[in-house]
Design a protein around this motif. Structure first.
Motif, mmCIF file in Angstrom:
data_model
loop_
_atom_site.group_PDB
_atom_site.id
_atom_site.type_symbol
_atom_site.label_atom_id
_atom_site.label_comp_id
_atom_site.label_asym_id
_atom_site.label_seq_id
_atom_site.Cartn_x
_atom_site.Cartn_y
_atom_site.Cartn_z
ATOM 1 N N GLY A 180 5.721 -83.702 92.923
ATOM 2 C CA GLY A 180 6.937 -82.896 92.843
ATOM 3 C C GLY A 180 8.213 -83.670 93.105
ATOM 4 N N GLU A 181 8.122 -85.004 93.216
ATOM 5 C CA GLU A 181 9.313 -85.815 93.457
ATOM 6 C C GLU A 181 10.142 -85.985 92.188
ATOM 7 O OE1 GLU A 181 8.509 -89.462 95.675
ATOM 8 O OE2 GLU A 181 6.487 -88.700 96.017
ATOM 9 N N MET A 182 9.508 -85.809 91.061
ATOM 10 C CA MET A 182 10.182 -85.979 89.778
ATOM 11 C C MET A 182 9.730 -84.867 88.836
ATOM 12 S SD MET A 182 10.091 -89.363 87.345
ATOM 13 C CE MET A 182 10.655 -90.378 88.722
ATOM 14 N N ILE A 183 10.664 -84.294 88.109
ATOM 15 C CA ILE A 183 10.353 -83.195 87.201
ATOM 16 C C ILE A 183 10.075 -83.750 85.814
ATOM 17 C CG2 ILE A 183 11.236 -81.080 86.147
ATOM 18 C CD1 ILE A 183 13.006 -80.719 88.603
ATOM 19 N N SER A 184 9.020 -83.238 85.174
ATOM 20 C CA SER A 184 8.722 -83.653 83.802
ATOM 21 C C SER A 184 8.763 -82.432 82.887
ATOM 22 C CB SER A 184 7.341 -84.311 83.726
ATOM 23 O OG SER A 184 6.318 -83.360 83.971
ATOM 24 N N PHE A 185 9.052 -82.684 81.640
ATOM 25 C CA PHE A 185 9.124 -81.643 80.629
ATOM 26 C C PHE A 185 8.203 -82.049 79.486
ATOM 27 C CE2 PHE A 185 13.109 -81.901 82.886
ATOM 28 C CZ PHE A 185 13.400 -80.593 83.205
ATOM 29 N N ILE B 167 5.471 -87.380 89.764
ATOM 30 C CA ILE B 167 5.515 -86.089 89.073
ATOM 31 C C ILE B 167 4.528 -85.118 89.716
ATOM 32 C CG2 ILE B 167 5.010 -84.925 86.884
ATOM 33 C CD1 ILE B 167 6.039 -87.471 85.475
ATOM 34 N N GLN B 168 3.305 -85.607 89.998
ATOM 35 C CA GLN B 168 2.283 -84.752 90.628
ATOM 36 C C GLN B 168 2.704 -84.286 92.009
ATOM 37 O OE1 GLN B 168 -1.153 -87.277 90.519
ATOM 38 N NE2 GLN B 168 -1.445 -87.062 88.317
ATOM 39 N N VAL C 72 10.572 -87.258 81.062
ATOM 40 C CA VAL C 72 11.358 -87.191 82.293
ATOM 41 C C VAL C 72 12.826 -87.450 81.956
ATOM 42 C CG1 VAL C 72 9.484 -87.917 83.806
ATOM 43 C CG2 VAL C 72 10.931 -89.646 82.768
ATOM 44 N N THR C 73 13.713 -86.936 82.796
ATOM 45 C CA THR C 73 15.138 -87.118 82.546
ATOM 46 C C THR C 73 15.633 -88.417 83.179
ATOM 47 O OG1 THR C 73 15.853 -85.970 84.556
ATOM 48 C CG2 THR C 73 15.466 -84.623 82.601
ATOM 49 N N CYS D 134 15.367 -90.857 91.874
ATOM 50 C CA CYS D 134 14.227 -91.445 92.578
ATOM 51 C C CYS D 134 14.380 -92.950 92.763
ATOM 52 C CB CYS D 134 12.932 -91.163 91.815
ATOM 53 S SG CYS D 134 12.348 -89.467 91.933
ATOM 54 N N SER E 71 16.737 -87.748 86.739
ATOM 55 C CA SER E 71 15.701 -87.696 87.777
ATOM 56 C C SER E 71 15.197 -89.104 88.108
ATOM 57 C CB SER E 71 14.529 -86.817 87.327
ATOM 58 O OG SER E 71 13.855 -87.366 86.214
#
Length: 499
Positions: free
Chosen positions: A30-35, A27-28, A39-40, A47, A43
């Motif tokens: 930018g490989e995975m998006i968090s809300f 997440i840090q 996480v979805t 990964c 995503s």
């Protein structure tokens, strides 16, 4: 975006079989998006495309439990309470019914759309009818593709199983989260996960673990004498030591973030075991009463009093996740009254007075950096406590360097070697100084600095990590000055002096 497509980082890590730290790093980067900490599923699959394997971690875990030597008894302890399990299945049944209802409404909507297209087609010209035919063909193909029976999301299947076996708890305002498995209470599950919630007796008498349930369903599994007022019950207050999670739960509770948050305690414990495990070394295992467990942070020390008069301050060599069982490593010191009594007179079930905890040699839990532990002789005791706590927090990278005055001074090598063999994120090396680390000066200091320099040069990541030093003062202070001289900030070098 639908809420159902979002998972907490803790749950996602469990589903994939990786640590929280690994996902947080993605997440840090930018490989995975968090809300907002979620996480979805999409995503995750992007990964980890290999997650679509047929094996299921949770099914395998349950199957293994079934095969253990203790059979039914072990299985029952690992399984949730029958009523809790039934409630979780009921929740899943309700979710399935809702999904089936949505599918039914979707089919009705399709039928209405088809009738409306037929009505338009009857009044349309040839070109429009041709376009409508193409549209209807496209809709039919898309619906059939979306409803293909063979399609399944492997993470969704795993998540469904995990929701039956474990409920997730989020603590506000700290935003810590953990899973409640088996028949653990909310408090027990938090402690196993290394989260120091406030508590006292852990037996339902003092009320210190009282917390407010913001959302979700809990179930009382243990009776308690502490009385919660009717007003507080209506507001959602429960005792964490007496309730378990039925569904995913959000609760409000305080979490100890520093040594100032841990109260001073006086407890009369009993000797469960006192046995020699190396030359002039003894393992002292104390057990506190069920109704008065010791609250402490990993790395802290306590004062022990034996024989009614002989006392000593010793670091706790065990994890706070098992706060009833306290372990200590004692080196024989002839002529020391406390040492002589423990080695020569202390008996099983004898009472030992425990006071504390004290000390600020604790883990910087919020640091994302790799952890480097340097134990000198008996400094392994508080280091062991810190490492076991770091393991409960799923720390991403742990390095241990144990330096002994002699080979015999590395008195529990099999413990560290077992961690090294079993854990991909754990790295262990032994070093023998060849001289007494309690008396380091002159040529001895030069040799110790040379050893530390060799370690630093062989590991490029050390200067980006957090360093923890524990052992005799003469060795620890030399090591501290060495790392500070290399440029490590003082805030990233923690020290514990062990006499």
């Amino acid at each position: 975006m639908e809420i159902a497509t979002l998972l907490t980082v803790t749950r996602a890590a469990r589903l994939l079989g990786v640590t929280r730290a690994v996902l947080q790093k993605k997440i840090q980067n930018g490989e995975m998006i968090s809300f907002d900490g979620m996480v979805t599923v999409e995503s995750l699959l992007a990964c980890y495309p290999d997650a679509q394997l047929e094996d299921d971690a949770e099914f395998a875990r349950v199957a293994k439990i079934r095969e253990l030597a203790f059979g039914k008894r072990v299985f029952e302890r690992a399984m949730p309470d029958a009523e809790v399990l039934a409630a979780r299945l009921a929740e899943l049944g309700k979710a399935l019914a809702d999904s089936q209802g949505q599918v039914s409404q979707f089919n009705q909507l399709l039928n209405k759309l088809w009738k409306k297209l037929d009505e338009i087609e009857e009044k349309a010209n040839a070109d429009t009818r041709l376009m409508l035919d193409k549209l209807k063909l496209w809709v039919r193909n898309e619906v059939e593709s979306a409803m293909e029976p063979g399609f399944s999301n492997p993470l969704a299947i795993r998540d469904t199983m995990l929701r039956v076996m474990a409920a997730q708890v989020t603590v506000l305002p700290s935003k810590h989260d953990f899973l409640v498995e088996g028949r653990d209470t909310l408090l027990e599950a938090a402690m196993r996960s290394g989260i120091p919630l406030n508590y006292g007796c852990s037996g339902g008498n003092c009320g210190l673990c009282k917390a407010k349930i913001v959302s979700g369903q809990v179930k009382k599994t243990l009776n308690h004498d502490f009385v919660i007022s009717e007003t507080e019950k209506r507001q959602g207050y429960v005792l964490l030591c007496s309730n378990t999670a039925v569904s995913d739960v959000v609760l409000e509770a305080s979490v100890a973030g520093s040594v100032q948050d841990i109260p001073f305690q006086q407890i009369s414990a009993r000797v469960k075991k006192a046995e020699a495990f190396a030359t002039d070394m003894l393992l002292l295992h104390l057990q506190t009463p069920r109704t008065q467990r010791l609250r402490f942070l990993a790395g802290q020390s306590v004062s022990l009093r034996v024989g009614g008069a002989f006392s000593a301050e010793l670091p706790i060599a065990s994890c706070p996740c098992d706060e009833r069982n306290l372990l200590f490593h004692l080196r024989r010191q002839p002529g020391n009254l406390f040492s002589d009594y423990v080695f020569e007179h202390l008996k099983c079930n004898e009472s030992v007075e425990v006071e504390g905890p004290q000390g600020e040699f604790i883990l910087h839990e919020k640091s994302p950096r790799a952890l480097y532990f340097f134990a000198f002789d008996g400094g392994f005791a508080p280091i062991r406590s810190l490492i076991e706590h770091a393991l409960s927090l799923n720390a991403e990278s742990i390095h241990l360097h144990w330096t002994g005055s002699s080979r015999e001074a590395i008195y529990l090598p099999n413990v560290a070697r077992a961690w090294d063999d079993a854990l991909d994120n754990f790295h262990y090396l032994e070093h023998v100084a060849g001289f007494d680390l309690r008396a380091v000066s002159g040529r001895r200091e030069e040799k110790l600095v040379s050893l530390l320099r060799e370690i630093a040069c062989s590991d490029a990541g050390l200067m980006q990590g957090d360093v923890y030093l524990a052992g005799p003062a003469s060795a620890v202070l030399v090591a501290e000055q060495f790392f500070l001289a290399l440029g490590l900030p003082r805030t990233r070098v923690s020290v514990a002096i062990i006499n």
